[in-house]
Design an enzyme around this catalytic site. Structure first.
Site, short mmCIF file in Angstrom:
data_model
loop_
_atom_site.label_atom_id
_atom_site.label_comp_id
_atom_site.label_asym_id
_atom_site.label_seq_id
_atom_site.Cartn_x
_atom_site.Cartn_y
_atom_site.Cartn_z
N PRO A 285 0.85 -1.01 -0.11
CA PRO A 285 0.06 0.02 -0.01
C PRO A 285 0.97 1.52 0.05
O PRO A 285 1.79 1.16 0.52
CB PRO A 285 -0.80 -0.15 1.45
CG PRO A 285 -0.05 -0.94 2.33
CD PRO A 285 0.90 -1.76 1.34
N CYS A 355 3.75 29.01 -15.34
CA CYS A 355 3.50 29.73 -16.72
C CYS A 355 2.94 28.75 -17.50
O CYS A 355 3.68 28.16 -18.51
CB CYS A 355 4.52 30.44 -17.34
SG CYS A 355 5.08 31.74 -16.22
N TYR A 383 1.64 11.26 -3.27
CA TYR A 383 1.89 11.67 -4.60
C TYR A 383 2.08 13.17 -4.76
O TYR A 383 1.61 13.79 -5.85
CB TYR A 383 0.90 10.97 -5.77
CG TYR A 383 1.03 9.44 -5.74
CD1 TYR A 383 2.19 8.90 -6.07
CD2 TYR A 383 0.20 8.81 -4.95
CE1 TYR A 383 2.21 7.55 -6.02
CE2 TYR A 383 0.26 7.32 -4.73
CZ TYR A 383 1.13 6.75 -5.49
OH TYR A 383 1.53 5.37 -5.10
C1 LIG Z 1 2.55 2.46 -7.13
C2 LIG Z 1 2.49 1.18 -6.68
C3 LIG Z 1 2.09 0.84 -5.60
C4 LIG Z 1 1.18 1.69 -4.48
O1 LIG Z 1 0.31 2.08 -5.21
P1 LIG Z 1 -1.05 2.78 -4.10
O2 LIG Z 1 -2.16 3.19 -5.05
O3 LIG Z 1 -0.13 4.00 -3.85
O4 LIG Z 1 -1.23 1.97 -3.12
C5 LIG Z 1 2.16 -0.41 -4.98
N1 LIG Z 1 2.85 -1.48 -5.99
C6 LIG Z 1 3.27 -1.24 -7.13
C7 LIG Z 1 4.09 -2.07 -7.92
C8 LIG Z 1 3.26 0.27 -7.43
O5 LIG Z 1 3.74 0.54 -8.67
#
Ligand SMILES: *Cc1c(COP(=O)(O)O)cnc(C)c1O
Length: 431
Positions: A285, A355, A383
């Site tokens: 997660p 811009c 993010y």
């Molecule tokens: C980005 C990513 C995650 C995490 O995704 P979330 O939506 O932030 O929980 C987990 N595993 C992989 C391989 C990812 O690229």
């Protein structure tokens, strides 16, 4: 009087009209550290982690925080201290894990484009598992590991071909996107992996997308994963762990994702029913652990009324909050000082100084604001900082971690000199 701002932000509330995160007034932090400023609640991060930990009580599971969501060292340190491993997507992220005191043995390395140098670095520190995303990558990883006299622990990322029902840029589990190995190729790919001298097959993994707010894609993906485990094991290859990826959504704007513990109760029931209940599990997660733990504070610079639109120009921009520009994403925006119900409000597009017409943070927001007021952009823990840039030579904001009534400055505001430190002028000789 105290009242919460959004159900998804349990540690954010107005107290005597002033917006507080845990025990601290955000206006005080804005004054002390300047704006734009990211502020995170430690309690909110630990609550989010706790929901997963409760859901998995008594099970064999490794939670690997997907650190690309927010890779600030103090955030990693917090999760490492509470037992997390990490899901990484570059050698740079691996170095961050080590700098934050994380354990490389609890790290899994995802991503479609690992370089040989990155593979070598990960093997040197004894990484837990590579999540391999293509047949070509299997061959290269085997070669690299063999050249070091090692066997690389691997799982193969499979594409369960379920629709995560999210934004196309963050949906990853369908045919036709660049991630993972097609469902139909899975057994053949495992057979190839098992035959390669530099590899040791340890698991299987998937990650179907991000900001998923329904449970059905997860339940479908689990069924498909278990079908694959059965087929791989029928071919004589043991699958020690099942990594189910990340992707659980958060409440940005009245979204109602399942809670981690409730979702996992259903997924674990499915695993039990199919006889895989005691299998080692991993999850990755990201957003759901940090997204609603953070806010970005910004000052209103100018109000610019127009014929078609009113603009509220603030000192944060798309380089600090990239999600609206990238995904047309929504962030709630609230004042640090609650406005009286009788205050006159107008509809504004909240925009930054960059811009680019894409530099907007919120569209058509009803706000009673004046220049000099402070706003909080909510759900900014995931993010935002980690995706930020210095576009327009805008230094990156400072970051503060709140723990009760204490504020820890976990990143100082970048200086312009920091931004161009690695640049060089061309020497000017005589003509
Ligand atoms: C980005 C990513 C995650 C995490 O995704 P979330 O939506 O932030 O929980 C987990 N595993 C992989 C391989 C990812 O690229």
């Amino acid at each position: 009087m105290t009242h919460p701002v959004l159900p998804g932000h349990p540690h954010l509330h107005y107290h005597d009209q002033a917006l507080q995160l845990e025990g601290l007034r955000l206006a005080d932090l804005a004054r002390e550290f300047g704006t734009p400023l990211y502020v995170y609640s430690q309690a909110a991060m630990l609550d989010a982690l706790g929901a997963y930990q409760r859901g998995f009580a008594g099970r064999k599971v490794q939670i690997c925080y997907a650190m690309k969501a927010n890779s600030s060292l103090a955030v990693l340190q917090l999760f490492a201290r509470h037992g997390c491993g990490f899901d990484i997507v570059s050698a740079g992220e691996l170095q961050r894990v080590i700098a934050a005191g994380g354990d490389p043995a609890k790290v899994i390395f995802s991503g479609v484009g690992k370089t040989r140098a990155e593979m070598r670095q990960a093997l040197e520190v004894g990484i837990g598992c590579f999540n391999v995303e293509s047949e070509a990558e299997l061959e290269v990883l085997s070669e690299v590991a063999q050249s070091m006299g090692l066997r690389a622990p691997i799982s193969i990322r499979v594409n369960p071909n379920v629709d995560a029902k999210t934004h196309p840029y963050i949906s990853t589990g369908l045919k036709g996107n660049k991630f993972g190995i097609a469902h139909e190729r899975t057994v053949a790919t495992y057979q190839r992996a098992a035959a390669l001298p530099g590899l040791r097959v340890v698991g299987i993994d998937c990650h179907i997308g991000s900001q998923i707010t329904e449970e059905s894609p997860y339940l479908d993906a689990m069924d498909r994963m278990l079908d694959l485990v059965q087929a791989i094991e029928a071919a004589g290859i043991a699958v020690h762990h099942i990594d189910f990826g990340g992707g659980l959504g958060i409440d940005y704007n009245g979204d109602t994702p399942p809670r981690a513990d409730a979702l996992w109760a259903k997924l674990l029931a499915k695993l039990d029913a199919r006889g895989y209940g005691d299998r080692q599990l991993m999850i990755e997660p990201g957003r759901s652990l940090v997204g609603n733990a953070g806010v970005c504070l910004t000052e209103v610079l100018y109000l610019k009324p127009g014929e078609q639109k009113n603009f509220c120009i603030v000192d944060a921009a798309m380089n600090d909050l990239p999600r609206p520009a990238m995904y047309q994403a929504y962030h709630a925006i609230v004042p640090l000082q609650a406005t009286a119900p009788t205050a006159v409000s107008h509809v504004y597009d909240v925009v930054g100084p960059i811009c680019e017409s894409g530099d907007w943070i919120g569209r058509d927001r009803n706000l009673a604001v004046a220049a000099g007021d402070m706003l909080a952009v909510l759900s900014a823990g995931a993010y935002c900082s980690s995706m930020g840039s210095t576009y327009n030579t805008r230094p990156r904001p400072a970051e503060v971690l709140v723990d009760g009534a204490r504020a820890h400055l976990i990143r100082t505001r970048e200086s312009v000199n920091d931004i161009f430190r690695s640049e060089k002028l061309v020497p000017q000789g005589n003509p």
